[in-house]
Design a protein around this motif. Structure first.
Motif, PDB file in Angstrom:
ATOM      1  N   SER A 104     -27.879   6.946 -81.930  1.00 41.90           N
ATOM      2  CA  SER A 104     -27.838   7.472 -83.298  1.00 41.90           C
ATOM      3  C   SER A 104     -26.858   6.682 -84.153  1.00 41.90           C
ATOM      4  CB  SER A 104     -27.436   8.948 -83.276  1.00 41.90           C
ATOM      5  OG  SER A 104     -26.116   9.093 -82.769  1.00 41.90           O
ATOM      6  N   PRO A 105     -27.030   6.714 -85.476  1.00 41.64           N
ATOM      7  CA  PRO A 105     -26.140   5.945 -86.368  1.00 41.64           C
ATOM      8  C   PRO A 105     -24.705   6.477 -86.340  1.00 41.64           C
ATOM      9  CG  PRO A 105     -28.144   6.667 -87.505  1.00 41.64           C
ATOM     10  CD  PRO A 105     -28.088   7.402 -86.207  1.00 41.64           C
ATOM     11  N   GLY A 106     -23.782   5.626 -86.729  1.00 41.63           N
ATOM     12  CA  GLY A 106     -22.395   6.036 -86.887  1.00 41.63           C
ATOM     13  C   GLY A 106     -21.573   5.930 -85.629  1.00 41.63           C
ATOM     14  N   ILE A 107     -20.305   6.316 -85.774  1.00 39.61           N
ATOM     15  CA  ILE A 107     -19.363   6.275 -84.655  1.00 39.61           C
ATOM     16  C   ILE A 107     -19.130   7.693 -84.160  1.00 39.61           C
ATOM     17  CG2 ILE A 107     -17.288   6.498 -86.099  1.00 39.61           C
ATOM     18  CD1 ILE A 107     -16.040   4.325 -84.226  1.00 39.61           C
ATOM     19  N   HIS A 108     -18.867   7.847 -82.882  1.00 39.73           N
ATOM     20  CA  HIS A 108     -18.758   9.177 -82.279  1.00 39.73           C
ATOM     21  C   HIS A 108     -17.410   9.327 -81.594  1.00 39.73           C
ATOM     22  CE1 HIS A 108     -22.983   9.621 -83.196  1.00 39.73           C
ATOM     23  NE2 HIS A 108     -23.194   8.456 -82.606  1.00 39.73           N
ATOM     24  N   LEU A 109     -16.699  10.385 -81.951  1.00 37.11           N
ATOM     25  CA  LEU A 109     -15.333  10.612 -81.483  1.00 37.11           C
ATOM     26  C   LEU A 109     -15.325  11.606 -80.331  1.00 37.11           C
ATOM     27  CD1 LEU A 109     -13.657  11.045 -84.993  1.00 37.11           C
ATOM     28  CD2 LEU A 109     -14.286   8.924 -83.802  1.00 37.11           C
ATOM     29  N   ILE A 128      -3.825   1.572 -83.599  1.00 39.52           N
ATOM     30  CA  ILE A 128      -4.523   2.816 -83.914  1.00 39.52           C
ATOM     31  C   ILE A 128      -5.272   2.630 -85.230  1.00 39.52           C
ATOM     32  CG2 ILE A 128      -4.303   5.264 -84.383  1.00 39.52           C
ATOM     33  CD1 ILE A 128      -3.660   4.509 -81.510  1.00 39.52           C
ATOM     34  N   LEU A 129      -6.595   2.667 -85.169  1.00 38.89           N
ATOM     35  CA  LEU A 129      -7.439   2.526 -86.344  1.00 38.89           C
ATOM     36  C   LEU A 129      -8.136   3.852 -86.623  1.00 38.89           C
ATOM     37  CD1 LEU A 129      -9.165  -0.931 -85.598  1.00 38.89           C
ATOM     38  CD2 LEU A 129      -6.953  -0.504 -86.691  1.00 38.89           C
ATOM     39  N   ASN A 130      -8.443   4.084 -87.882  1.00 42.79           N
ATOM     40  CA  ASN A 130      -9.188   5.295 -88.202  1.00 42.79           C
ATOM     41  C   ASN A 130     -10.671   5.077 -87.880  1.00 42.79           C
ATOM     42  OD1 ASN A 130     -10.619   4.171 -90.519  1.00 42.79           O
ATOM     43  ND2 ASN A 130      -8.695   4.339 -91.658  1.00 42.79           N
ATOM     44  N   PRO A 131     -11.472   6.159 -87.821  1.00 39.19           N
ATOM     45  CA  PRO A 131     -12.878   6.018 -87.427  1.00 39.19           C
ATOM     46  C   PRO A 131     -13.671   5.036 -88.275  1.00 39.19           C
ATOM     47  CG  PRO A 131     -12.229   8.313 -87.349  1.00 39.19           C
ATOM     48  CD  PRO A 131     -11.082   7.571 -87.957  1.00 39.19           C
ATOM     49  N   THR A 132     -13.410   5.001 -89.560  1.00 39.04           N
ATOM     50  CA  THR A 132     -14.132   4.067 -90.432  1.00 39.04           C
ATOM     51  C   THR A 132     -13.838   2.626 -90.041  1.00 39.04           C
ATOM     52  OG1 THR A 132     -14.081   5.653 -92.261  1.00 39.04           O
ATOM     53  CG2 THR A 132     -14.505   3.348 -92.818  1.00 39.04           C
ATOM     54  N   GLU A 133     -12.560   2.321 -89.808  1.00 41.95           N
ATOM     55  CA  GLU A 133     -12.176   0.962 -89.398  1.00 41.95           C
ATOM     56  C   GLU A 133     -12.791   0.603 -88.047  1.00 41.95           C
ATOM     57  OE1 GLU A 133      -7.763   0.271 -91.270  1.00 41.95           O
ATOM     58  OE2 GLU A 133      -7.942   1.774 -89.687  1.00 41.95           O
ATOM     59  N   THR A 159     -15.478  -2.352 -87.253  1.00 43.57           N
ATOM     60  CA  THR A 159     -15.170  -3.375 -86.239  1.00 43.57           C
ATOM     61  C   THR A 159     -16.330  -3.556 -85.268  1.00 43.57           C
ATOM     62  OG1 THR A 159     -12.818  -2.820 -86.402  1.00 43.57           O
ATOM     63  CG2 THR A 159     -13.509  -4.051 -84.449  1.00 43.57           C
ATOM     64  N   GLY A 160     -17.098  -2.481 -85.058  1.00 38.25           N
ATOM     65  CA  GLY A 160     -18.255  -2.588 -84.180  1.00 38.25           C
ATOM     66  C   GLY A 160     -18.292  -1.606 -83.036  1.00 38.25           C
ATOM     67  N   TYR A 161     -17.394  -0.611 -83.038  1.00 34.13           N
ATOM     68  CA  TYR A 161     -17.358   0.369 -81.943  1.00 34.13           C
ATOM     69  C   TYR A 161     -18.365   1.490 -82.167  1.00 34.13           C
ATOM     70  CZ  TYR A 161     -13.112  -1.755 -80.049  1.00 34.13           C
ATOM     71  OH  TYR A 161     -12.217  -2.617 -79.487  1.00 34.13           O
ATOM     72  N   LYS A 162     -18.826   2.075 -81.043  1.00 35.13           N
ATOM     73  CA  LYS A 162     -19.745   3.203 -81.084  1.00 35.13           C
ATOM     74  C   LYS A 162     -19.078   4.495 -80.592  1.00 35.13           C
ATOM     75  CE  LYS A 162     -23.420   3.473 -82.083  1.00 35.13           C
ATOM     76  NZ  LYS A 162     -24.094   4.020 -83.293  1.00 35.13           N
TER      77      LYS A 162
END
Length: 504
Positions: A90-95, A296-301, A305-308
């Protein structure tokens, strides 16, 4: 479709069973009697490769059994793995915060997260009170994982450390995590004993062994038939170099890893370089709270950068430690923890599911609860007595279970028909004498006040254990010439309750 003859242990007619070729749940569509059929093999090819079915026919009806005891557990893992793979696509990053026990996992789910991780650091701390230095075992990690998976319905990625040995150990670890219900497993390339990420002394196995571990994990997944997500972690950035960690990441992806993770990257540039490796394979980041090597980067960063996937390994463990320290400091100083530092009792009960439990309990209520509405009742499991007022006042305890029988305290009228003034023996006429048993709590509340035939006093010792050993006949003999209302006994039991017995 497969038509198979089944062996019968008797001379009863055999049957032919028609199965749908569903791998996980074969279904009997029809059963056709075949009289005078020739007995063939007692086992047959089952569409589910994880179970063996045996069928016998008794009087024209078929009985089918399987050894598929683990199917319920692993089917849960399969379902959770599908959820996790859907999330990865799915799109976006997942925490995903990292949990360390069933309660912390439940809190993650209640907070609205789609998945979470387990943390070996946290489990070692919570379960053993020891550092994450390879001291915790495979068995302990799987056991903790089973408890976590039973508490939540979201996918969980389990920390599999270094697989707890060689390639064969890795296979066993993967299969064990599947049975526990995990959606994914993280496997690293450290030597044994391993070291916690971002700490000193980390060493990795050779390139060949690191690749072989992932191949073994992929083979274990195929053999199990359940598509657990394999997260390949390399600690070679800290142990060797950035270049080595990038090379290993590419090779681990080629070996079949579903997600890649380099631990302890030291700059945004290194994180960007990692995300450019095997671009079709999702990348995982770990935001080690409190001062790790990785920025430490925020979710947007992180997404840019390319993380999922993003793990937050110490947030729950860290705040739990500090909150417990603060609470203990307050208690030691003679104070209660501040109301703002903890949820109310009602909130705690809601989190743990007390209210849901009470609602479900109503589905299994039985008429045994009606007995408790009498003047008094007795709980056989804990040797306690209670009055009608206690039952009505305790809204949390509506019924006694079938395994916890209620003993009713009868009024004297019930026993009047047993009065035998003409009977002979040492207890002659005892049923004609009436006693009053009164129990007053140490707080002044009335716990019990009943009148019974004197002959029943020995029977009431199961309700009032403090009366065990009382010589009833001697008491009555001493009071033979006394008028009614004489106090026979007046004492306090070990709980501080006042026990009184009067001759009426």
């Amino acid at each position: 479709m497969d038509l198979t003859y089944i062996t019968s242990p008797s001379s009863s007619p055999l049957q032919r069973l028609l199965f749908l070729p569903s791998r996980n749940n074969p279904s009997i569509v029809t059963s056709l009697p075949i009289k005078n059929a020739r007995i063939k093999s007692s086992f047959f090819t089952n569409p589910n490769p994880n179970s063996i079915c045996v069928s016998a026919s008794y009087g024209g009806s078929s009985i089918v059994s399987t050894d598929d005891d683990d199917n319920n557990n692993t089917s849960s893992s399969s379902s959770q793995a599908k959820k996790l793979r859907k999330l990865l696509g799915s799109p976006g990053i997942h925490l995903g915060p990292a949990c360390f026990d069933a309660l912390s996992a439940k809190l993650v789910e209640k907070a609205g997260f789609d998945f979470c991780f387990t943390t070996g650091f946290g489990i070692s701390a919570a379960r053993l009170g020891l550092p994450d230095t390879g001291l915790i075992s495979y068995g302990e990690m799987v056991d903790q994982g089973e408890q976590i998976m039973q508490a939540v319905s979201i996918p969980v990625i389990g920390d599999g450390d270094n697989g707890y040995g060689n390639a064969l150990n890795v296979k066993r670890t993967v299969k064990g995590y599947i049975k526990a219900g995990f959606a994914g497993i993280i496997l690293e390339d450290q030597v044994s004993p391993k070291a916690c990420g971002h700490t000193r002394g980390r060493k990795v196995v050779s390139r060949e062994e690191a690749i072989m571990r992932i191949r073994a994990a992929v083979d274990a997944r195929k053999e199990s038939g359940f598509d657990i997500v394999i997260v390949a972690r390399t600690d070679s950035r800290q142990a060797v170099s950035l270049e080595e960690s990038l090379w290993r990441s590419r090779s681990l992806a080629d070996a079949g890893a579903d997600v890649l993770f380099i631990d302890a990257l030291e700059s945004k540039e290194e994180m960007k370089a990692f995300c450019e490796v095997s671009p079709l394979v999702p990348k995982m980041a770990s935001m080690l709270e409190g001062g790790g090597k990785t920025p430490i980067l925020n979710p947007t960063e992180l997404e840019e950068t390319g993380y999922k996937l993003v793990a937050y390994p110490l947030s729950l463990m860290g705040v739990s430690i500090r909150a417990m320290q603060d609470a203990l400091t307050a208690i030691r100083g003679g104070r209660m923890p501040s109301p703002g530092s903890m949820p109310s009792f009602e909130e705690i009960k809601e989190i743990l599911g007390f209210n849901n439990y009470y609602e479900e309990e109503k589905l299994y209520a039985t008429n045994i609860s009606q007995v408790a509405s009498q003047r008094g009742y007795f709980s056989a499991s804990n040797n306690t007595y209670s009055t009608q007022e206690n039952v009505q006042g305790d809204k949390d305890q509506k019924i006694e279970s079938v395994q916890d029988p209620v003993i009713e305290v009868f009024t004297p009228e019930v026993y009047e028909k047993y009065v035998t003034d003409d009977s002979r023996g040492p207890f002659s006429g005892i049923w004609s004498r009436k006693l009053r048993v009164k129990i007053t709590g140490r707080d002044g509340s009335e716990k019990l006040d009943i009148k019974i035939p004197a002959g029943f006093l020995e029977g009431i010792t199961s309700i009032v254990p403090a009366l065990v050993g009382v010589n009833i006949k001697a008491l009555l003999d001493d009071a033979a010439l006394e008028e009614g209302g004489k106090v026979l006994l007046d004492f306090k039991d070990t709980m501080g309750d006042r026990i009184q017995v009067f001759l009426e």
